[in-house]
Design a protein around this motif. Structure first.
Motif, PDB file in Angstrom:
ATOM      1  N   GLY A  73       9.773  14.669   5.755  1.00 31.88           N
ATOM      2  CA  GLY A  73       9.625  15.722   6.767  1.00 31.88           C
ATOM      3  C   GLY A  73       8.213  15.993   7.179  1.00 31.88           C
ATOM      4  N   TYR A  74       7.248  15.357   6.540  1.00 25.69           N
ATOM      5  CA  TYR A  74       5.873  15.631   6.932  1.00 25.69           C
ATOM      6  C   TYR A  74       5.358  14.539   7.854  1.00 25.69           C
ATOM      7  CZ  TYR A  74       1.003  16.631   6.926  1.00 25.69           C
ATOM      8  OH  TYR A  74      -0.268  16.905   7.333  1.00 25.69           O
ATOM      9  N   ARG A  75       4.913  14.929   9.031  1.00 24.36           N
ATOM     10  CA  ARG A  75       4.447  13.955  10.021  1.00 24.36           C
ATOM     11  C   ARG A  75       2.988  13.611   9.735  1.00 24.36           C
ATOM     12  NH1 ARG A  75       2.252  13.239  14.576  1.00 24.36           N
ATOM     13  NH2 ARG A  75       1.492  15.378  14.722  1.00 24.36           N
ATOM     14  N   VAL A  76       2.754  12.344   9.399  1.00 23.89           N
ATOM     15  CA  VAL A  76       1.392  11.922   9.079  1.00 23.89           C
ATOM     16  C   VAL A  76       0.707  11.444  10.352  1.00 23.89           C
ATOM     17  CG1 VAL A  76      -0.007  10.346   7.712  1.00 23.89           C
ATOM     18  CG2 VAL A  76       2.120  11.259   6.787  1.00 23.89           C
ATOM     19  N   PRO A  77      -0.460  12.012  10.665  1.00 23.54           N
ATOM     20  CA  PRO A  77      -1.173  11.537  11.851  1.00 23.54           C
ATOM     21  C   PRO A  77      -1.769  10.157  11.599  1.00 23.54           C
ATOM     22  CG  PRO A  77      -2.355  13.335  10.773  1.00 23.54           C
ATOM     23  CD  PRO A  77      -1.128  13.082   9.970  1.00 23.54           C
ATOM     24  N   ALA A  78      -2.214   9.524  12.648  1.00 24.63           N
ATOM     25  CA  ALA A  78      -2.773   8.171  12.576  1.00 24.63           C
ATOM     26  C   ALA A  78      -1.794   7.253  11.862  1.00 24.63           C
ATOM     27  CB  ALA A  78      -4.128   8.171  11.870  1.00 24.63           C
ATOM     28  N   ALA A  79      -0.539   7.395  12.230  1.00 23.80           N
ATOM     29  CA  ALA A  79       0.548   6.730  11.517  1.00 23.80           C
ATOM     30  C   ALA A  79       0.419   5.208  11.563  1.00 23.80           C
ATOM     31  CB  ALA A  79       1.889   7.154  12.103  1.00 23.80           C
ATOM     32  N   ALA A  80      -0.067   4.681  12.667  1.00 25.87           N
ATOM     33  CA  ALA A  80      -0.104   3.231  12.840  1.00 25.87           C
ATOM     34  C   ALA A  80      -0.929   2.550  11.758  1.00 25.87           C
ATOM     35  CB  ALA A  80      -0.651   2.897  14.217  1.00 25.87           C
ATOM     36  N   ALA A  81      -2.161   3.057  11.547  1.00 25.00           N
ATOM     37  CA  ALA A  81      -3.047   2.452  10.561  1.00 25.00           C
ATOM     38  C   ALA A  81      -2.432   2.543   9.171  1.00 25.00           C
ATOM     39  CB  ALA A  81      -4.407   3.142  10.587  1.00 25.00           C
ATOM     40  N   LEU A  82      -1.855   3.689   8.877  1.00 26.95           N
ATOM     41  CA  LEU A  82      -1.224   3.882   7.579  1.00 26.95           C
ATOM     42  C   LEU A  82      -0.096   2.872   7.360  1.00 26.95           C
ATOM     43  CD1 LEU A  82      -0.895   7.709   6.871  1.00 26.95           C
ATOM     44  CD2 LEU A  82      -2.023   5.958   5.501  1.00 26.95           C
ATOM     45  N   LEU A  83       0.660   2.647   8.434  1.00 27.02           N
ATOM     46  CA  LEU A  83       1.813   1.752   8.363  1.00 27.02           C
ATOM     47  C   LEU A  83       1.386   0.340   7.951  1.00 27.02           C
ATOM     48  CD1 LEU A  83       4.701   2.643   8.968  1.00 27.02           C
ATOM     49  CD2 LEU A  83       4.550   1.348  11.108  1.00 27.02           C
ATOM     50  N   VAL A  84       0.255  -0.096   8.537  1.00 27.32           N
ATOM     51  CA  VAL A  84      -0.271  -1.420   8.204  1.00 27.32           C
ATOM     52  C   VAL A  84      -0.555  -1.514   6.705  1.00 27.32           C
ATOM     53  CG1 VAL A  84      -2.206  -3.004   8.540  1.00 27.32           C
ATOM     54  CG2 VAL A  84      -1.248  -1.756  10.495  1.00 27.32           C
ATOM     55  N   TRP A  85      -1.224  -0.458   6.195  1.00 27.23           N
ATOM     56  CA  TRP A  85      -1.538  -0.450   4.766  1.00 27.23           C
ATOM     57  C   TRP A  85      -0.279  -0.446   3.906  1.00 27.23           C
ATOM     58  CZ3 TRP A  85      -5.805  -2.079   2.985  1.00 27.23           C
ATOM     59  CH2 TRP A  85      -6.976  -1.939   3.738  1.00 27.23           C
ATOM     60  N   VAL A  86       0.700   0.291   4.349  1.00 32.44           N
ATOM     61  CA  VAL A  86       1.956   0.356   3.602  1.00 32.44           C
ATOM     62  C   VAL A  86       2.582  -1.038   3.525  1.00 32.44           C
ATOM     63  CG1 VAL A  86       4.330   1.176   3.746  1.00 32.44           C
ATOM     64  CG2 VAL A  86       2.448   2.797   3.993  1.00 32.44           C
ATOM     65  N   VAL A  87       2.539  -1.766   4.658  1.00 36.70           N
ATOM     66  CA  VAL A  87       3.124  -3.110   4.700  1.00 36.70           C
ATOM     67  C   VAL A  87       2.361  -4.047   3.747  1.00 36.70           C
ATOM     68  CG1 VAL A  87       3.488  -5.138   6.151  1.00 36.70           C
ATOM     69  CG2 VAL A  87       4.071  -2.859   7.009  1.00 36.70           C
ATOM     70  N   ILE A  88       1.015  -3.972   3.813  1.00 37.53           N
ATOM     71  CA  ILE A  88       0.203  -4.813   2.911  1.00 37.53           C
ATOM     72  C   ILE A  88       0.525  -4.491   1.455  1.00 37.53           C
ATOM     73  CG2 ILE A  88      -2.153  -5.284   2.121  1.00 37.53           C
ATOM     74  CD1 ILE A  88      -3.071  -4.839   5.011  1.00 37.53           C
ATOM     75  N   TRP A  89       0.585  -3.192   1.194  1.00 40.91           N
ATOM     76  CA  TRP A  89       0.909  -2.710  -0.154  1.00 40.91           C
ATOM     77  C   TRP A  89       2.259  -3.289  -0.608  1.00 40.91           C
ATOM     78  CZ3 TRP A  89       0.625   3.215  -1.601  1.00 40.91           C
ATOM     79  CH2 TRP A  89       0.970   3.378  -2.941  1.00 40.91           C
ATOM     80  N   GLU A  90       3.248  -3.206   0.268  1.00 39.46           N
ATOM     81  CA  GLU A  90       4.580  -3.688  -0.060  1.00 39.46           C
ATOM     82  C   GLU A  90       4.538  -5.187  -0.404  1.00 39.46           C
ATOM     83  OE1 GLU A  90       7.310  -1.858  -0.272  1.00 39.46           O
ATOM     84  OE2 GLU A  90       8.616  -3.557  -0.749  1.00 39.46           O
ATOM     85  N   ILE A  91       3.795  -5.951   0.425  1.00 42.47           N
ATOM     86  CA  ILE A  91       3.730  -7.408   0.208  1.00 42.47           C
ATOM     87  C   ILE A  91       3.046  -7.724  -1.123  1.00 42.47           C
ATOM     88  CG2 ILE A  91       2.707  -9.562   1.051  1.00 42.47           C
ATOM     89  CD1 ILE A  91       3.081  -8.324   3.921  1.00 42.47           C
ATOM     90  N   VAL A  92       1.860  -7.072  -1.313  1.00 43.12           N
ATOM     91  CA  VAL A  92       1.139  -7.294  -2.576  1.00 43.12           C
ATOM     92  C   VAL A  92       2.030  -6.925  -3.751  1.00 43.12           C
ATOM     93  CG1 VAL A  92      -0.823  -6.538  -3.983  1.00 43.12           C
ATOM     94  CG2 VAL A  92      -1.140  -6.953  -1.534  1.00 43.12           C
ATOM     95  N   GLY A  93       2.730  -5.823  -3.625  1.00 41.28           N
ATOM     96  CA  GLY A  93       3.599  -5.343  -4.694  1.00 41.28           C
ATOM     97  C   GLY A  93       4.727  -6.332  -4.994  1.00 41.28           C
ATOM     98  N   GLN A  94       5.311  -6.874  -3.919  1.00 42.69           N
ATOM     99  CA  GLN A  94       6.440  -7.790  -4.085  1.00 42.69           C
ATOM    100  C   GLN A  94       6.044  -9.037  -4.865  1.00 42.69           C
ATOM    101  OE1 GLN A  94       9.475  -7.320  -3.657  1.00 42.69           O
ATOM    102  NE2 GLN A  94       9.619  -5.558  -2.278  1.00 42.69           N
ATOM    103  N   PHE A  95       4.776  -9.466  -4.678  1.00 35.28           N
ATOM    104  CA  PHE A  95       4.325 -10.670  -5.380  1.00 35.28           C
ATOM    105  C   PHE A  95       4.043 -10.413  -6.844  1.00 35.28           C
ATOM    106  CE2 PHE A  95       3.411 -12.330  -1.095  1.00 35.28           C
ATOM    107  CZ  PHE A  95       4.087 -13.532  -1.217  1.00 35.28           C
ATOM    108  N   ASP A  96       4.084  -9.123  -7.231  1.00 31.25           N
ATOM    109  CA  ASP A  96       3.895  -8.812  -8.655  1.00 31.25           C
ATOM    110  C   ASP A  96       2.548  -9.271  -9.189  1.00 31.25           C
ATOM    111  OD1 ASP A  96       5.506  -7.237  -9.987  1.00 31.25           O
ATOM    112  OD2 ASP A  96       6.905  -8.756 -10.722  1.00 31.25           O
TER     113      ASP A  96
END
Ligand SMILES: Nc1ncnc2c1ncn2[C@@H]1O[C@H](COP(=O)(O)OP(=O)(O)OP(=O)(O)O)[C@@H](O)[C@H]1O
Ligand SMILES: [Mg+2]
Lengths: 271, 250
Positions: free
Chosen positions: B5-28
């Protein structure tokens, strides 16, 4: 140099220094800023009850300094100011100030700003607002009571400042270049309104200006100050009938001649 | 982007980091970084525990008391510095030193003074938040229009009435200081609790890291971020309401 040569204009007699109708007496005022800047030197002046007196002079000659000393906002280095015979020790209820930059509270409505002088005096809200409304109306701002200063033009803001000063019902209104931040048309309208207000309110006005036209158009007496150090150079008494059409007044020969005279006297300081 | 429910500003940049994080995480690759999805999945679990409720309560209480103290003292100090030249000469240097000092290094000292409990955390929050509030308040007071103060004097305003005028004139700067103090205070409460580490979220952090519950660890950080950002946003809203006059002063 002759320090207080009073020009007698149109045969008007110059009042003696201890004239009984002097509401404000300025005696031997010196003001030295930060040790070496002499802003005022030996100022002796009377301001008569019910008159409009202009302080006229080039920039930096000490007009604001003198007005603030009269207001009790500044302490003179030497000398004394008396209001109704009593020495001035600070601001007092007989005097109200109109500021060049309006000095309105940006967070308060026109109504609250106009009533501020009454508010600090502890006047009850109802009465305060009633009186503020009356003067807002009188300066021509009816309908703007609930607006904020940033929603008004410069001319309208100054009218609020004027209403605030009128609302406390002081005997003397001290105005520091009240029209300088306002455009020419507004300025003229404002000057005409001020003449009308004078008739109704019967107050003593001291007006600082560096517009010769303004001084001649509005005042009963013009005090010319010379710069560095500020002294009284000349006192001029315009005898202008202001009852007629304002535009016609600005075209009369008395008006135009007097402006030329004063300009001739002042230009020596400016050059 | 929405996090509970909390709207994070500058969402686009954050989203990129989240995706990178997810990928790095998946590779263990790194033990430190579980996939972002896993972090999200453990959010409800973290929030659901009784220890979280207790930690949150302690954290919020010590944060708010520290912040309240910082606001009262900071605004008072700022008013004093702005209005009394002598006080400013004495205090200005010290306030500036404390503002830029590495305060985390001071926490152990605070711990010696206040013990291993909440008072230390309160004091840490206070130390992190108070100086910027004081300096901004001082700036606001010095910025107050001299003719407005002359005006109140000319109408015979009392000392208290003039103070009120100065305070209101300085309000935009004071709020700006408080907004910065709010964010710094969150840093204070986290650092304080981490170092004390037996109370509040500090205890949770050490619990999670000692048990290699990295997803929980990061979920807790997410929650803290959301908390700090919402508070800052709240102050922002408040500031916007008084802003109209900040730009309108002469
Ligand atoms: N606070 C101050 N400290 C030092 N000098 C000052 C101070 N205020 C004014 N002065 C000096 O005193 C002199 C008179 O200033 P004042 O403001 O009274 O002039 P003024 O006639 O009102 O000018 P203006 O028409 O530009 O408003 C100027 O030379 C000014 O530089
Ligand atoms: Mg001036």
């Amino acid at each position: 140099m002759n320090m207080t040569s009073a020009t007698e204009h149109a045969g008007a007699p110059v009042a003696p220094a201890d004239a009984p109708d002097a509401i404000i007496e300025v005696e031997g005022i010196h003001k030295v800023y930060s040790g070496n800047v002499t802003a005022l030197e030996n100022i002796n002046l009377d301001f008569r009850r019910g008159e409009m007196t202009s302080l006229l002079g080039p920039s930096g000659c000490g007009k604001t300094t003198l007005l603030k000393i009269v207001a009790g906002l500044l302490k003179p280095t030497d000398g004394e100011v008396r209001v109704n015979g009593a020495p001035v020790k600070g601001p007092g209820p007989e005097r109200a100030f109109v500021f060049q930059d309006f000095a309105l509270m940006p967070w308060a409505t026109v109504l609250r700003n106009a009533g501020y002088g009454l508010e600090v005096r502890g006047v009850a809200k109802r009465e305060r607002e009633e009186r503020a409304r009356h003067y807002i109306n009188e300066v021509g701002l009816a309908g703007f009571e609930e607006k904020y200063p940033h929603e008004l033009s410069g001319g309208m803001r100054q009218r609020v400042g004027l209403a605030r000063a009128l609302a406390v019902d002081a005997d003397v209104l001290l105005m520091d270049e009240p029209f300088s931040a306002v455009d020419e048309q507004t300025r003229r309208k404002f000057q005409e309104d001020l003449i009308r207000l004078r008739e109704i309110e019967k107050k003593t006005f001291i007006l600082v200006t560096h517009s010769i036209e303004e001084a001649v158009y509005l005042s009963d007496r013009i005090v010319l100050l010379s710069p560095r150090p500020g002294r009284v150079a000349q006192i001029v008494t315009p005898e202008i009938d202001r009852s007629g059409d304002p535009e016609a007044i600005r075209r009369t020969t008395e008006y135009l001649d007097l402006i030329d005279d004063i300009w001739a006297g002042l230009r020596t300081y400016v050059e | 982007m929405e996090i509970y429910g909390y709207r994070v500003p500058a969402a686009a940049a954050l989203l990129v980091w989240v995706v990178i994080w997810e990928i790095v995480g998946q590779f263990d690759l790194l033990l430190m970084f579980p996939p972002f999805s896993e972090v999200l999945a453990s959010l409800p679990e973290v929030i659901g525990t009784a220890s979280f409720a207790e930690a949150a309560r302690i954290t919020v209480v010590s944060y708010l008391s520290g912040l309240a103290l910082a606001i009262v003292v900071g605004v008072g100090l700022g008013l004093l510095m702005g209005m009394v030249k002598r006080a400013d000469q004495i205090l200005n240097m010290w306030v500036n030193i404390f503002l830029s000092a590495p305060l985390s290094a001071l926490v152990p000292v605070i711990m010696i003074l206040f013990g291993m409990g909440s008072p230390t955390v309160v004091a840490t929050v206070f130390m992190f938040a108070v100086w910027i509030i004081a300096l901004d308040t001082r700036a606001g007071v010095l910025h107050a229009s001299p003719s407005l103060i002359d005006m109140s004097r000319s109408f015979g305003a009392s000392r208290g009435q003039r103070m009120k005028l100065i305070l209101l004139s300085a309000l935009p700067e004071i709020l700006a200081g408080i907004r910065l103090g709010v964010v710094r205070g969150v840093k204070g409460v986290v650092i304080g609790q981490l170092l004390v580490s037996i109370i509040g979220v500090g205890a949770l952090f050490s619990l999670y890291s000692q048990n290699f519950l990295m997803a929980h660890f990061w979920a807790l950080i997410l929650i803290l971020f959301a908390f700090a950002l919402s508070l800052a946003e709240l102050i922002n809203r408040l500031e916007a309401r008084v802003e109209y006059y900040a730009g309108n002063r002469s």
